[in-house]
Design an enzyme around this catalytic site. Structure first.
Site, mmCIF file in Angstrom:
data_model
loop_
_atom_site.group_PDB
_atom_site.id
_atom_site.type_symbol
_atom_site.label_atom_id
_atom_site.label_comp_id
_atom_site.label_asym_id
_atom_site.label_seq_id
_atom_site.Cartn_x
_atom_site.Cartn_y
_atom_site.Cartn_z
ATOM 1 N N GLN A 186 0.848 -1.198 0.000
ATOM 2 C CA GLN A 186 0.000 0.000 0.000
ATOM 3 C C GLN A 186 0.886 1.250 0.000
ATOM 4 O O GLN A 186 1.527 1.548 1.016
ATOM 5 C CB GLN A 186 -0.871 -0.043 1.263
ATOM 6 C CG GLN A 186 -1.796 1.126 1.456
ATOM 7 C CD GLN A 186 -2.387 1.116 2.873
ATOM 8 O OE1 GLN A 186 -1.820 0.526 3.781
ATOM 9 N NE2 GLN A 186 -3.506 1.770 3.049
ATOM 10 N N SER A 242 1.127 6.427 2.662
ATOM 11 C CA SER A 242 1.806 7.404 3.529
ATOM 12 C C SER A 242 3.042 8.000 2.859
ATOM 13 O O SER A 242 3.738 7.322 2.101
ATOM 14 C CB SER A 242 2.262 6.734 4.828
ATOM 15 O OG SER A 242 1.184 6.135 5.480
ATOM 16 N N SER A 264 4.710 -1.382 4.222
ATOM 17 C CA SER A 264 4.850 -2.786 4.625
ATOM 18 C C SER A 264 4.881 -3.664 3.377
ATOM 19 O O SER A 264 4.130 -3.422 2.422
ATOM 20 C CB SER A 264 3.664 -3.214 5.492
ATOM 21 O OG SER A 264 3.477 -2.311 6.553
ATOM 22 N N GLU A 290 -9.131 -1.491 5.843
ATOM 23 C CA GLU A 290 -7.858 -1.711 6.538
ATOM 24 C C GLU A 290 -8.083 -1.816 8.042
ATOM 25 O O GLU A 290 -7.520 -2.679 8.711
ATOM 26 C CB GLU A 290 -6.894 -0.558 6.230
ATOM 27 C CG GLU A 290 -5.587 -0.650 7.011
ATOM 28 C CD GLU A 290 -4.551 0.388 6.593
ATOM 29 O OE1 GLU A 290 -4.936 1.387 5.964
ATOM 30 O OE2 GLU A 290 -3.368 0.181 6.901
ATOM 31 N N GLU A 311 -5.164 8.497 17.997
ATOM 32 C CA GLU A 311 -5.725 9.851 18.155
ATOM 33 C C GLU A 311 -6.639 10.176 16.966
ATOM 34 O O GLU A 311 -7.752 10.704 17.143
ATOM 35 C CB GLU A 311 -4.611 10.907 18.240
ATOM 36 C CG GLU A 311 -3.762 10.848 19.496
ATOM 37 C CD GLU A 311 -2.714 9.740 19.483
ATOM 38 O OE1 GLU A 311 -2.509 9.123 18.409
ATOM 39 O OE2 GLU A 311 -2.111 9.465 20.532
HETATM 40 C C1 LIG Z 1 3.978 -0.941 11.479
HETATM 41 C C2 LIG Z 1 3.482 0.088 10.504
HETATM 42 C C3 LIG Z 1 3.137 -0.293 9.223
HETATM 43 C C4 LIG Z 1 2.695 0.662 8.306
HETATM 44 N N1 LIG Z 1 2.401 0.249 7.032
HETATM 45 C C5 LIG Z 1 2.028 1.166 6.118
HETATM 46 C C6 LIG Z 1 1.802 0.775 4.751
HETATM 47 O O1 LIG Z 1 1.938 -0.396 4.387
HETATM 48 N N2 LIG Z 1 1.461 1.712 3.856
HETATM 49 C C7 LIG Z 1 1.293 3.013 4.208
HETATM 50 O O2 LIG Z 1 0.941 3.797 3.338
HETATM 51 N N3 LIG Z 1 1.502 3.428 5.479
HETATM 52 C C8 LIG Z 1 1.876 2.534 6.439
HETATM 53 N N4 LIG Z 1 2.112 2.930 7.726
HETATM 54 C C9 LIG Z 1 2.048 4.362 8.040
HETATM 55 C C10 LIG Z 1 0.902 4.781 8.937
HETATM 56 O O3 LIG Z 1 -0.317 4.752 8.264
HETATM 57 C C11 LIG Z 1 1.252 6.199 9.427
HETATM 58 O O4 LIG Z 1 2.425 6.084 10.223
HETATM 59 C C12 LIG Z 1 0.144 6.810 10.240
HETATM 60 O O5 LIG Z 1 -0.967 7.098 9.438
HETATM 61 C C13 LIG Z 1 0.601 8.096 10.983
HETATM 62 O O6 LIG Z 1 1.219 8.978 10.124
HETATM 63 P P1 LIG Z 1 2.631 9.627 10.505
HETATM 64 O O7 LIG Z 1 3.560 8.511 10.865
HETATM 65 O O8 LIG Z 1 3.019 10.529 9.388
HETATM 66 O O9 LIG Z 1 2.388 10.461 11.839
HETATM 67 P P2 LIG Z 1 1.773 11.934 11.940
HETATM 68 O O10 LIG Z 1 0.565 12.001 11.087
HETATM 69 O O11 LIG Z 1 2.857 12.921 11.706
HETATM 70 O O12 LIG Z 1 1.330 11.981 13.447
HETATM 71 C C14 LIG Z 1 2.211 12.325 14.519
HETATM 72 C C15 LIG Z 1 1.415 12.402 15.813
HETATM 73 O O13 LIG Z 1 0.427 13.454 15.729
HETATM 74 C C16 LIG Z 1 -0.865 12.944 16.037
HETATM 75 N N5 LIG Z 1 -1.900 13.616 15.228
HETATM 76 C C17 LIG Z 1 -1.825 13.899 13.904
HETATM 77 N N6 LIG Z 1 -2.966 14.504 13.502
HETATM 78 C C18 LIG Z 1 -3.771 14.599 14.577
HETATM 79 C C19 LIG Z 1 -5.086 15.135 14.797
HETATM 80 N N7 LIG Z 1 -5.802 15.671 13.802
HETATM 81 N N8 LIG Z 1 -5.598 15.065 16.060
HETATM 82 C C20 LIG Z 1 -4.891 14.496 17.079
HETATM 83 N N9 LIG Z 1 -3.628 13.985 16.926
HETATM 84 C C21 LIG Z 1 -3.093 14.038 15.687
HETATM 85 C C22 LIG Z 1 -0.798 11.464 15.682
HETATM 86 O O14 LIG Z 1 -1.766 10.712 16.393
HETATM 87 C C23 LIG Z 1 0.628 11.107 16.096
HETATM 88 O O15 LIG Z 1 0.693 10.823 17.466
HETATM 89 C C24 LIG Z 1 2.571 2.017 8.678
HETATM 90 C C25 LIG Z 1 2.917 2.407 9.987
HETATM 91 C C26 LIG Z 1 3.373 1.454 10.888
HETATM 92 C C27 LIG Z 1 3.753 1.898 12.270
#
Ligand SMILES: Cc1cc2nc3c(=O)[nH]c(=O)nc-3n(C[C@H](O)[C@H](O)[C@H](O)COP(=O)(O)OP(=O)(O)OC[C@H]3O[C@@H](n4cnc5c(N)ncnc54)[C@H](O)[C@@H]3O)c2cc1C
Length: 393
Positions: free
Chosen positions: A112, A115, A147, A230, A363
């Site tokens: 996928q 992100s 992933s 998902e 969150e």
């Molecule tokens: C094990 C694992 C597998 C993954 N696999 C995939 C994959 O296969 N494909 C893919 O596309 N993505 C994948 N992801 C990515 C995942 O979807 C993102 O990490 C996730 O959506 C959070 O985005 P970010 O890491 O950019 O954090 P950010 O969006 O930068 O968030 C940082 C912090 O801010 C908080 N926050 C952000 N916005 C808000 C809001 N509006 N209100 C309150 N709090 C908020 C969040 O909760 C978090 O604590 C994976 C992640 C992990 C950990």
């Protein structure tokens, strides 16, 4: 409508024609797909028989009792849980015919590409560009946390096709060929020591327009189908009692009486009950799915899954005392599948940290439950009507 008796009859017919003991694994899985017994709620010709989803259990039990191979659903979770329902809802007939069979048999693994470094929770802000050139799209950008990209043949990809409209409106959804020379996959090492996910760099990747899923600019709507599925796929897996993380800690409790304390007992009992409630709620959610695509309720299931996994794996580490603090498995593996309950207590504790991030952070899921399930006032959003290119990034 195909009923349970009819499904049983067809399953036995399949077993007679392709005895598992003498049929190759892949041949059996292909024959099962062609018999409509892969996912019975899918349409005829696409691995199903238009039967109620709840009747899948009838087929699965009969096949399991006969020793038939399964399609190793944990290895192909993204394909089964996210790509397939999206292709079914938005794919053309040609796309459905091309992709669904090898996806289900596991011959082709999916990943996928959603992100990005600057677009996770705020996924609609994504900046990967897809520019039309004749009957192709040329894609440039970077994805992250992908992933299974290292073993994937195909990816579901969302990219920006119109920067001049507000962010949700200028996105288009594609199927990307991971063997294209412009796709570069680099491992990202995680807290567990291994690298199950990756960075993916897309440089002049050419995607034929025939691999677009849904309309141009309609990618956000298409992506909602993927994201809602998902959350159910991550949080709502079908499990037997004690099938999730509560299983290993309960076993340790039973087998190691010298580790027990009154306080840990109280916590274990509470978590055991909560895990069982979550499991049964998952069953109910699956029954609701019989009526159609999952809605935002799946977010609640995924929230509970993440919280419970973290609390239970924490309890297990505490229960094991000093031994629970040991983690010596820093091998830089590139696993093909994620086994949330496998390996040792240290692995479970570390891996479950990601549960509240992957598939939407807790969150953000709380926001979804608040706004779309409970109908509470929405968070202020100031960027809804601003063209994506004018947003500060
Ligand atoms: C094990 C694992 C597998 C993954 N696999 C995939 C994959 O296969 N494909 C893919 O596309 N993505 C994948 N992801 C990515 C995942 O979807 C993102 O990490 C996730 O959506 C959070 O985005 P970010 O890491 O950019 O954090 P950010 O969006 O930068 O968030 C940082 C912090 O801010 C908080 N926050 C952000 N916005 C808000 C809001 N509006 N209100 C309150 N709090 C908020 C969040 O909760 C978090 O604590 C994976 C992640 C992990 C950990």
């Amino acid at each position: 409508m195909t009923d349970a008796a009819e499904l049983l009859r067809r399953t036995r017919e399949l077993l007679a024609a392709q005895p598992p003991a003498t049929t190759g694994r892949l041949d059996f899985l292909r024959a099962r797909f062609d018999a409509g017994l892969a996912w019975v709620h899918f349409p005829q010709g696409l691995g199903g028989l238009d039967a109620p989803r709840s009747l899948q259990a009838v087929v699965d039990a009969e096949l399991e009792a006969a020793g038939a191979p399964d399609n190793d659903p944990r290895r192909i979770g993204i394909g089964l849980g996210m790509a397939a329902p999206t292709i079914l809802q938005y794919g053309t007939e040609e796309q459905q015919q091309r992709f669904l069979r090898p996806l289900w048999t596991g011959e082709e693994v999916w990943c996928q590409l959603f992100s990005e470094p600057g677009a996770g929770s705020d996924l609609a802000a994504l900046g990967t560009r897809a520019v039309r050139e004749g009957d192709h799209w040329v894609v440039n950008g970077q994805k992250v946390w992908t992933s299974s990209a290292h073993v994937a043949r195909w990816a579901i990809l969302i990219a920006r096709t119109d920067p001049d409209v507000p962010k949700h409106r200028g996105i288009t959804y594609f199927v990307c060929d991971m063997t294209d020379p412009g796709v570069e996959v680099r491992p990202l090492r995680q807290i567990t020591g291994e690298a199950e996910f990756n960075e993916v760099f897309l440089t002049d990747v050419r995607i034929p327009d025939s691999r677009r899923l849904g309309g141009i600019g309609d990618g956000w709507r298409v992506a909602q189908t993927t994201l809602n599925n998902e959350r159910v796929a991550i949080g709502g897996m079908r499990l037997p009692r004690e099938g999730g993380m509560i299983g290993p800690v309960s076993r340790t409790w039973r087998e190691r009486p010298e580790l027990r304390t009154h306080d840990l007992h109280q916590r274990l009992l509470r978590l055991w009950v909560e895990a069982e409630v979550a499991r049964l709620t998952g069953e109910r959610l699956r029954q609701q799915l019989v009526a159609g695509q999952p809605g935002p309720e799946g977010a609640g299931m995924k929230l509970a899954f993440a919280r419970l996994n973290q609390e239970i794996s924490g309890l297990e580490v505490e229960l094991r005392g000093e031994e629970g603090l040991l983690y010596d498995d820093w091998t830089m593996r590139r696993p093909e599948l994620v086994d949330f309950t496998g390996r040792d207590a240290g692995y479970r504790y570390l891996r479950s940290k990601g549960n509240s991030i992957e598939g939407g952070t807790s969150e953000v899921l709380l926001n979804i439950v608040a706004e779309r399930v409970l109908g509470l006032p929405a968070e202020p959003r100031t960027d809804k009507d601003v063209a994506w290119k004018d947003l500060s990034r």
